[in-house]
Motif scaffolding. Structure first.
Motif, PDB file in Angstrom:
ATOM      1  N   ASP A  47      34.291  57.044  54.317  1.00  9.19           N
ATOM      2  CA  ASP A  47      35.649  57.556  54.120  1.00  9.19           C
ATOM      3  C   ASP A  47      36.696  56.513  54.490  1.00  9.19           C
ATOM      4  O   ASP A  47      37.690  56.337  53.786  1.00  9.19           O
ATOM      5  N   ALA A  77      41.445  69.753  54.572  1.00  9.21           N
ATOM      6  CA  ALA A  77      41.047  68.357  54.756  1.00  9.21           C
ATOM      7  C   ALA A  77      40.539  68.120  56.173  1.00  9.21           C
ATOM      8  O   ALA A  77      39.520  67.449  56.373  1.00  9.21           O
ATOM      9  N   ALA A  80      37.096  69.446  56.475  1.00  9.90           N
ATOM     10  CA  ALA A  80      36.116  68.634  55.742  1.00  9.90           C
ATOM     11  C   ALA A  80      35.749  67.359  56.498  1.00  9.90           C
ATOM     12  O   ALA A  80      34.607  66.901  56.434  1.00  9.90           O
ATOM     13  N   PHE A  81      36.695  66.778  57.215  1.00 11.47           N
ATOM     14  CA  PHE A  81      36.430  65.543  57.956  1.00 11.47           C
ATOM     15  C   PHE A  81      35.851  65.805  59.340  1.00 11.47           C
ATOM     16  O   PHE A  81      35.487  64.863  60.036  1.00 11.47           O
ATOM     17  N   ARG A 101      35.535  64.985  50.343  1.00 14.22           N
ATOM     18  CA  ARG A 101      36.452  64.870  51.476  1.00 14.22           C
ATOM     19  C   ARG A 101      37.696  64.094  51.073  1.00 14.22           C
ATOM     20  O   ARG A 101      38.813  64.475  51.387  1.00 14.22           O
TER      21      ARG A 101
END
Length: 118
Positions: free
Chosen positions: A57, A42, A45-46, A20
């Protein structure tokens, strides 16, 4: 031939898996033409509900990277999609624990709010 490792990232790009954080860092290195696509990847992915991953993260500096991107890009009309994706990523990241979100807000919160209000 075995690939050499610097830290945890193999130099052989073919063997590197996308984390991530690496997807977010790819945005910082991308050219204008591909930035929106990298931001979409992105954001996807988050977008999960694993609080411990969000904590990790945030501890690794993902909020600081998003904040840096928000502060470095002028808010021109044609950049609104970028700002939208960056804010979406920020919302995903702040699904972390209450304690981690407080820590993050104390370190980057003022800068993010100032950038968004300019």
């Amino acid at each position: 031939m075995a690939s050499r490792v610097i830290g945890y990232i193999p130099l052989d790009r073919g063997q590197r898996t996308k984390t991530r954080m690496s997807l977010l860092l790819d945005v910082t290195r991308s050219k204008d033409a591909e930035r929106i696509q990298k931001l979409k990847l992105a954001a996807k992915a988050f977008d999960h509900s694993n609080q411990s991953h969000h904590d990790s993260d945030v501890k690794q500096g993902a909020v600081a990277v998003v904040c840096g991107l928000l502060c470095s890009r002028p808010f021109l009309l044609n950049r609104t999609r970028e700002v939208q994706f960056l804010c979406t990523i920020l919302l995903h990241l702040l699904r972390c624990s209450d304690n981690q979100s407080r820590v993050s807000f104390c370190t980057e919160g003022t800068q993010i709010i100032t950038s968004l209000l300019e």
